[in-house]
Design a protein around this motif. Structure first.
Motif, PDB file in Angstrom:
ATOM      1  N   LEU A  31      38.323  37.469  41.975  1.00  0.00           N
ATOM      2  CA  LEU A  31      36.897  37.565  41.634  1.00  0.00           C
ATOM      3  C   LEU A  31      36.700  37.596  40.127  1.00  0.00           C
ATOM      4  O   LEU A  31      37.606  37.959  39.372  1.00  0.00           O
ATOM      5  N   LEU A  32      35.513  37.267  39.727  1.00  0.00           N
ATOM      6  CA  LEU A  32      35.144  37.171  38.306  1.00  0.00           C
ATOM      7  C   LEU A  32      35.632  38.375  37.486  1.00  0.00           C
ATOM      8  O   LEU A  32      36.228  38.221  36.422  1.00  0.00           O
ATOM      9  N   ASP A  33      35.355  39.569  37.991  1.00  0.00           N
ATOM     10  CA  ASP A  33      35.566  40.752  37.161  1.00  0.00           C
ATOM     11  C   ASP A  33      37.027  41.124  36.942  1.00  0.00           C
ATOM     12  O   ASP A  33      37.320  42.003  36.143  1.00  0.00           O
ATOM     13  N   GLN A  34      37.925  40.461  37.625  1.00  0.00           N
ATOM     14  CA  GLN A  34      39.345  40.713  37.401  1.00  0.00           C
ATOM     15  C   GLN A  34      40.035  39.599  36.604  1.00  0.00           C
ATOM     16  O   GLN A  34      41.195  39.723  36.222  1.00  0.00           O
TER      17      GLN A  34
ATOM     18  N   ARG B 274      37.745  33.207  45.002  1.00  0.00           N
ATOM     19  CA  ARG B 274      37.379  33.297  46.414  1.00  0.00           C
ATOM     20  C   ARG B 274      36.291  32.283  46.748  1.00  0.00           C
ATOM     21  O   ARG B 274      35.347  32.111  45.976  1.00  0.00           O
TER      22      ARG B 274
ATOM     23  N   GLN C  77      27.457  43.276  35.081  1.00  0.00           N
ATOM     24  CA  GLN C  77      27.951  43.652  36.410  1.00  0.00           C
ATOM     25  C   GLN C  77      26.844  44.326  37.217  1.00  0.00           C
ATOM     26  O   GLN C  77      26.661  44.043  38.406  1.00  0.00           O
TER      27      GLN C  77
ATOM     28  N   LEU D 239      34.198  48.867  39.837  1.00  0.00           N
ATOM     29  CA  LEU D 239      33.749  48.499  38.495  1.00  0.00           C
ATOM     30  C   LEU D 239      32.915  49.618  37.895  1.00  0.00           C
ATOM     31  O   LEU D 239      33.086  49.997  36.737  1.00  0.00           O
TER      32      LEU D 239
END
Lengths: 164, 555
Positions: free
Chosen positions: A111-114, A129, B22, B39
């Motif tokens: 995913l984007l945030d990782q 994904r 986010q 997060l």
């Protein structure tokens, strides 16, 4: 065809991920990513092919990839859940301990945030994904201008830069 | 204290932007609840019973007056006018709106503060002695090493998703361990080797929670320059081998115990042998540069003996009793360390109002070079005050309600927020603390009892450190009812050696807790010899004496 981020651009992924094979079943033809254990079991008949990549599950030791790195199309590490962070250490070992320079792909719950963390640890391709927008995910690489600690992308920690 | 340069500012600004994005994606439905959760946790944001709770990092407890004023401003603007000091030297806001959190983080960034990694399965805030740099018995000031660890651990790409949370503590004091160092995932003890060089004794695998374990030494001496590569090696082993299936077995303590400390140490050494000479190895120049941020303030040259102070001591019993409990010796002649006791009946331990925060900032500016430290016992330290100012500080603190001379005494409890706020808690802890504070309000009696650590946790997660309280109280849930289990004999390393308390026996309901505590204290008073402390009497007479009497049937 699923999307892939490679060299910081979205491309079509023409490799098929094989989750598992039945007992005794041999690897299909075409571009495939096989579970590392399946590849090891059929290594004699597969090692001459140049369209096979292998993937490692998060509960398998990274050492399983060490010997095969030179004979496969690329290596992949699975993130069964994005919160399973073993793959980050595996990536660093694959790059820094086994000196692997080929493509290293993150697969699974990617995913984007990782992506920023994954890229810093040595992944250079990302099978985002399928239900997510890979184009939108590209922004993740621009999140931070600086990092404090050394990692695979830049082994020199910020303190060395500061000291000049 | 440490001052941000352009790089630090850029990193924290980028973080604020990232979190704003986010949070927007979460509101837009592009991030699921499950995806947003870790997060926001890595930004200190919990969703609790009433509202979100935001935990702000106070690196190794250092807090400047402008930062305290910013916290007061945030408490006024975004919360209900108060903040809470936690047992990990951090600050928490209990009532912010989720949508406001990016703005709060932006405000914090202006005063070099953030909420990075104050929660989540990552490397948390590094803690140390609240008297670092000013007390006697210190090998070296631990704070430069804490700051090096803070920077290294901030967004460490390999360790953002560990099996479980990860806490590091640094102790440099040979006389007293004020940060419960050996119940951390890693504890680093600053030591000198035979050649007089600085390094660390490395301890791993300590922790509280449902399986309390005191850490094991895995390396007797690690040169200071190898600190980060060794930490990398330890956590890399843990990241790969730690249990990820059962969260109650996921801390490093379980891995170290399962492998044995010897085998764990071998794995770490093996890993380290590959990376010890990488560019992450510290240089003497860096260590020197970091030390330059923690130099002494502009102390005046003073006589240690201060006549006006001595006169006030003789004159005022209230003042002298405050000094005896709340003031510590400073390493500089004529200076002292004063602790503001912020726990009061009717308020949750650690809670302070915005007005009080501003008051603390004023006191720090006027008397202590504009700096304070938070303590793991949830108090605030003015670390560099002149003895000649102590009387004025006492009077000001009294007015603000910070001068209860109870530090280290029974009512200076450590207490988690408990079931009133925390979604994890099995039972309330604040009302128990409050009842204890009301029952034991006779200061003469408290002074007579002497030093006793009383720690209260609302659940097994042990945020109130009940295991290492001389007396520990743990909230447990039995078929939906709140009960309290009492343990005796724990020690955080502050009074004697680190020890995990043992359970007294079957648990009690809330109405009984204070009476049981009273019985325990009476048994101690009756059994003690001369000036024996509670913990020493307990060790001498053993659990059975307490157990028999507490559970004796009334005849």
């Amino acid at each position: 065809m699923p999307k892939l981020i490679k060299n910081r651009a979205v491309v079509e992924d023409d490799f098929e991920l094989i989750q598992a094979l039945n007992e005794g079943e041999s690897a299909p033809a075409g571009k495939i990513i096989l579970p590392i254990q399946v590849y090891l079991d059929q290594r004699e008949s597969l090692s001459s092919r140049n369209d096979i990549a292998v993937w490692l599950e998060s509960d398998q030791p990274a050492e399983m990839l060490k010997d095969v790195a030179d004979e496969v199309a690329f290596l992949a590490v699975n993130f069964p859940k994005f919160a399973d962070g073993r793959g980050y250490s595996y990536a660093r070992l694959i790059r820094e301990r086994f000196n692997y320079t080929g493509e290293l792909r993150a697969i699974g719950d990617v995913l984007l945030d990782q992506l920023h963390f994954m890229a810093r640890c040595g992944f250079d391709s990302f099978a985002v994904r399928e239900d997510r927008d890979a184009e939108e995910a590209l922004q993740a690489f621009e999140t931070f201008r600086y990092s404090y600690q050394g990692a695979n992308d830049n082994p020199s920690p910020l303190f060395r830069k500061r000291l000049g | 204290m440490y001052v941000y340069d352009n790089y630090d500012h850029a990193i924290i600004e980028d973080r604020v932007k990232q979190f704003r994005d986010q949070t927007n994606r979460y509101f837009d439905g592009k991030l699921s609840e499950d995806e947003y959760l870790p997060l926001r946790l890595q930004n200190g944001l919990y969703v609790q019973r009433m509202a979100p709770m935001l935990r702000v990092a106070v690196p190794y407890g250092m807090l400047a007056s402008n930062q305290i004023r910013k916290l007061a401003e945030i408490a006024r603007k975004f919360d209900k006018g108060y903040a809470h000091f936690s047992t990990r030297q951090n600050v928490q806001f209990n009532w912010p709106e989720l949508a406001d959190v990016p703005d709060i983080l932006e405000e914090l960034s202006k005063v070099e503060m953030h909420a990075v990694q104050t929660s989540g399965n990552c490397i948390r805030n590094t803690t140390t002695d609240q008297f670092a740099g000013v007390c006697h018995g210190e090998v070296e000031d631990p704070r430069p090493y804490c700051e090096i660890i803070r920077q290294w651990s901030t967004f460490h790409p390999e360790f953002a998703f560990l099996p479980r949370k990860f806490k590091i503590a640094v102790n440099a004091n040979t006389l007293a361990d004020r940060s419960a160092t050996d119940v951390h995932d890693i504890s680093l003890h600053l030591v000198k080797n035979d050649a007089g060089e600085t390094g660390f004794r490395v301890v791993a695998g300590g922790g509280l929670g449902r399986t309390p374990i005191i850490g094991s030494t895995i390396r007797e001496y690690l040169p200071a320059e190898d600190m980060l590569t060794y930490l990398d090696a330890i956590i890399r082993v843990y990241n790969q081998k730690g249990n990820r299936l059962n969260k109650y077995k996921a801390r490093i303590k379980i891995l170290v115990k399962a492998l044995t400390p010897e085998v764990f140490a071998e794995l770490v050494e093996e890993e380290w042998s590959h990376i010890k000479d990488s560019e992450s190895k510290l240089t003497p120049e860096l260590i020197e540069k970091m030390k330059s941020y923690f130099t002494e303030p502009a102390y005046e040259t003073l006589e240690d003996n201060c006549a006006s102070y001595e006169a006030k001591l003789a004159e005022s019993k209230g003042f002298s009793s405050w000094v005896s409990r709340n003031v510590e010796q400073h390493k500089k002649p004529g200076y002292a360390i004063a602790t503001l006791a912020i726990k009061r009946a009717g308020h949750a331990p650690g809670d302070v109002t915005d007005v009080q925060l501003d008051k603390i900032a004023d006191l720090a500016d006027k008397y202590s070079f504009g700096e304070t430290r938070t303590t793991h016992e949830q108090n605030i330290v003015l670390a560099d005050v002149k003895k000649s100012d102590l009387f004025a500080i006492w009077e000001a603190a009294k007015e603000a309600g910070f001068a209860t001379p109870n530090l280290g005494l029974l009512t200076d409890m450590i207490c988690c927020p408990g079931g009133d706020y925390c979604a994890l808690a099995n039972a309330k802890s604040i009302p128990v603390a409050d009842e204890i504070m009301r029952r034991f309000d006779d200061l003469d009696y408290l002074h007579d009892l002497g030093e006793i650590d009383l720690n209260i946790s609302g659940c097994m997660n042990a945020c109130g450190h009940h295991h290492v309280g001389n007396i520990g109280i743990l909230g447990v849930d039995k078929k939906g009812e709140e009960f309290y289990q009492i343990s005796l004999g724990g020690d955080s390393g502050k009074i004697t050696d680190t020890a995990i308390g043992k359970i007294l026996g079957p648990s009690f309901n809330r109405d009984e807790v204070v009476d049981v505590l009273d019985k325990i204290l009476n048994i101690y008073v009756e059994q003690r010899q001369q000036d024996e402390l509670f913990i020493d009497t307990f060790k001498r007479v053993g659990m059975s004496t307490f157990k028999e009497r507490v559970y004796a049937k009334a005849n």
